[in-house]
Design an enzyme around this catalytic site. Sequence first.
Site, PDB file in Angstrom:
ATOM      1  N   ARG A   1      46.902  62.214  34.185  1.00 38.32           N
ATOM      2  CA  ARG A   1      46.973  60.762  34.031  1.00 38.32           C
ATOM      3  C   ARG A   1      47.992  60.447  32.947  1.00 38.32           C
ATOM      4  O   ARG A   1      49.006  59.802  33.193  1.00 38.32           O
ATOM      5  CB  ARG A   1      45.585  60.201  33.708  1.00 38.32           C
ATOM      6  CG  ARG A   1      45.498  58.700  33.737  1.00 38.32           C
ATOM      7  CD  ARG A   1      44.054  58.229  33.621  1.00 38.32           C
ATOM      8  NE  ARG A   1      43.424  58.610  32.359  1.00 38.32           N
ATOM      9  CZ  ARG A   1      42.166  58.300  32.046  1.00 38.32           C
ATOM     10  NH1 ARG A   1      41.411  57.635  32.916  1.00 38.32           N
ATOM     11  NH2 ARG A   1      41.652  58.666  30.885  1.00 38.32           N
TER      12      ARG A   1
ATOM     13  N   MET B   1      31.070  31.974  45.000  1.00 33.77           N
ATOM     14  CA  MET B   1      31.840  32.119  43.771  1.00 33.77           C
ATOM     15  C   MET B   1      30.963  31.924  42.538  1.00 33.77           C
ATOM     16  O   MET B   1      31.045  32.698  41.577  1.00 33.77           O
ATOM     17  CB  MET B   1      33.004  31.126  43.730  1.00 33.77           C
ATOM     18  CG  MET B   1      33.839  31.240  42.446  1.00 33.77           C
ATOM     19  SD  MET B   1      35.199  30.067  42.352  1.00 33.77           S
ATOM     20  CE  MET B   1      36.332  30.776  43.550  1.00 33.77           C
TER      21      MET B   1
ATOM     22  N   TYR C   1      27.763  30.594  53.212  1.00 32.47           N
ATOM     23  CA  TYR C   1      28.989  30.614  53.992  1.00 32.47           C
ATOM     24  C   TYR C   1      28.885  31.575  55.183  1.00 32.47           C
ATOM     25  O   TYR C   1      28.334  32.680  55.054  1.00 32.47           O
ATOM     26  CB  TYR C   1      30.163  31.065  53.120  1.00 32.47           C
ATOM     27  CG  TYR C   1      30.629  30.040  52.118  1.00 32.47           C
ATOM     28  CD1 TYR C   1      31.149  28.820  52.532  1.00 32.47           C
ATOM     29  CD2 TYR C   1      30.559  30.304  50.761  1.00 32.47           C
ATOM     30  CE1 TYR C   1      31.592  27.880  51.610  1.00 32.47           C
ATOM     31  CE2 TYR C   1      30.996  29.375  49.822  1.00 32.47           C
ATOM     32  CZ  TYR C   1      31.511  28.164  50.253  1.00 32.47           C
ATOM     33  OH  TYR C   1      31.933  27.243  49.337  1.00 32.47           O
TER      34      TYR C   1
ATOM     35  N   LYS D   1      36.452  50.082  24.351  1.00 35.57           N
ATOM     36  CA  LYS D   1      37.488  49.464  25.188  1.00 35.57           C
ATOM     37  C   LYS D   1      36.831  48.614  26.269  1.00 35.57           C
ATOM     38  O   LYS D   1      35.624  48.676  26.489  1.00 35.57           O
ATOM     39  CB  LYS D   1      38.372  50.545  25.809  1.00 35.57           C
ATOM     40  CG  LYS D   1      37.636  51.507  26.727  1.00 35.57           C
ATOM     41  CD  LYS D   1      38.578  52.556  27.282  1.00 35.57           C
ATOM     42  CE  LYS D   1      37.837  53.500  28.229  1.00 35.57           C
ATOM     43  NZ  LYS D   1      38.734  54.487  28.850  1.00 35.57           N
TER      44      LYS D   1
END
Length: 823
Positions: free
Chosen positions: A591, A768, A719, A493
């Site tokens: 869950r 980023m 930054y 998964k």
Amino acid sequence: MSINLKSLIPVLNAEWTGSETDIFINHISIDSRSLQNGSETLFIALSGVNNDAHLYIEELIAHGVQNFVVQYIPENCAGKANFLVVKNTLKALQELAGYYRNLFDFPIIGLTGSNGKTIVKEWLNFLLSPDFNIIRSPKSYNSQVGVPLSVLAINEKHNLGIFEAGISTVNEMVNLQKIIKPTTGVLTNIGSAHDEGFLNLVQKIDEKLILFKDCPVIIYQKNEIVDSCLSQFVAEYMMHPRTLFSWSFIDTSADVFILKKENKSDSTHIQYQYKGETFDLEIPFSDTASIENAISCLVVLLYLKYDSETIQNRFARLYPVQMRLEVKNGINNCSIIDDSYSSDFESLTIALDFLESQKKKNASKTIILSDIVQSGFSNEELYTKVGQLITDNKINRVIGIGTTISAFKSKFSNVITFQNTAEFIAEIENLNFENETILIKGARSFQFEEIVSLLEEKTHETVLEINLNSISYNLNYFKSKLANNVKLMVMVKAFGYGNGGLEIAKLLEHHKVDYLGVAFADEGISLKNGGIKLPIMVLNPESTSFPSIIQYNLEPEIYSVKGLKAFLKIAREKNLKDFPIHIKLDTGMHRLGFEENTLDELIQTLKGNSTVKVKSVLSHLATSDEARHFDFVHSQINLFERLSSKLISELNINPIRHILNTSGISNFPDAQYNMVRLGIGLYGVSNDPAEQKYLENVGTLKSIISQVRTIPAGDSVGYGRRFMAEKETKIATIPIGYADGISRLWGNLVGYVVIKNQKASIVGNVCMDMLMVDVSHIDCKEGDSVIIFGESPTVIEMAAALKTIPYEIMTSISQRVKRVFFR
């Protein structure tokens, strides 16, 4: 190879069972999945704690294999094939290889050491190939299995062998020595690899030296510890006169003394002294490991009496050794298997098996192949064999490049040939590569890396490299912990925990695991569309996905009465019968799952229902990795036992039961039931530091240096000016950032990357698409490789610093980061 099967009965001390012995074997196999298995194959059924090849014999007989070496004859197979029954099939493989080695009498160079074996082997092959027809270990085949398979590839045309031997503990080298029987021994660098298998460094050296027991000459780098070990070794094995041929940077008594070493940007100039004369040599590498490996090769050539001019000319053309097969995304929905640095018959068989294991569903298989070198066969015999090999592997299209393969194009079907790489590249746009799995395999002189570059999908230079060998190793580690007949589900998964879902699923299918687990239906659909045939359980199915789950033969986990009734409604509408479902019980995780107070309603809903079949009953442990909560785990297991037993009794069913996850496999072996679920452990991560050392790293996130600049004291980086230089500082910019999955919390001197085996702290905020690091102490340049995580820093180390878990680090890596799979 052509061996009479009958002659092997005394060699292997085997008991014969079969119809006829007048059979000649031309192929030895240990892989039941290989398409090269056939009527002239002798299949050796290796059996160990992780796997038992005897389980696949009935299937092999159905595919035409008739000759087997076994420890027992499987049920339903007696009388259907020829069997050589032995006590230990691995020992039989080694004895067969030793017997076969004795049929040949030509020089053999045997290499061992901690590091550099494969590099030195490949370079010696290159340096000596103008004068010899060489057989060598393919790739890194240096293990208890790899060495015999390498030696069994010898044929009558070879006149020099180069084989490497690797060991991880004591009492292993004696087996390999009997198989290789080298006439020249080369001891490469002795380092820390596999230290855990030995009491100390001396014991490790002593064990490795056993390879040279009957060796007339041993070539090595002189140092005090090795010299001491060699003195005792020579004294112990005095039955043969022995030459010790040494080299050194510091000891003038060595046979070859390196007087001077001058590093340049991409090369190294050395002066060496040999037999009283001084010579110059240019080595086209500047790193320490490559220089040492090159000197080992130099000393071999000096021992073989090569002159300095020949040595210089050949060394100038040494090249970086590519030791792995890589899977890359290609143009037009193609997959590329990059093996563009070698073209010999032995490694071709390995590459074709890899191609079969990694092919895309419904994609045709193409091979781009250069002239093959150093086969030991005549061209007529070689290309006949290659043509048959390609036919056996069901290759749809063959593209041959080179004058020799062009001359023998009649040996192939559906083939087009070109005289050289440039001619092929000129026509590449007209060859319509689309929806294909393409194996690119060529001798280095053909520069097939240019073909790879043209066919590879263009992405940015940050990649996540996935080591498929490590996945196989980790899989086998956990399989070794399972009791007999316990099934194994592997979780793929979340895009294979960030590593890539389909490619890993293919490998797991290749290893014949029992189940795959995904979180949502779309993940399972993607695997089915990719050609995966294994049963796939969907652990968190949404009711809206039930029609798709049925359409694609996925198997839903059912965790509520509402969900069960919704699925039953659709199942009845589609007139299904015995469709597999999996019942999830909540034993304390809270869950998903049926709780004890809903069990009676579950039973009543399922009673008398023939549209579905309860394939398994499962639950999930909440704290299997935390010793302080093990009492809670036991309470969960006890509750699961009680609830699942009631379900089984009331419904009169016999489902698979499973509750253990990765940590549970290690910590609660008595609760394995019929199946366990392996998750993050497959990817090389354990919550137990003691266990972690037994797992191999799977994923290495890499990038490059985009730019290097030097800023003065007082200037800032990034930054917010979060980093202020206190002194003149050299800054490197790396093209990876938080959009690629690197947490901003890893910046500002918290985290680091590795450049040229040195740590470089991240300075300023992670951007980023970029981050910046301090490389003031590192001699680096633009384009140099950067390790973001892998062996160092590990995802475990990063998770600890960021106060999270390795799962989050791994699954955060963006899918815009290209995954490269390799062996």
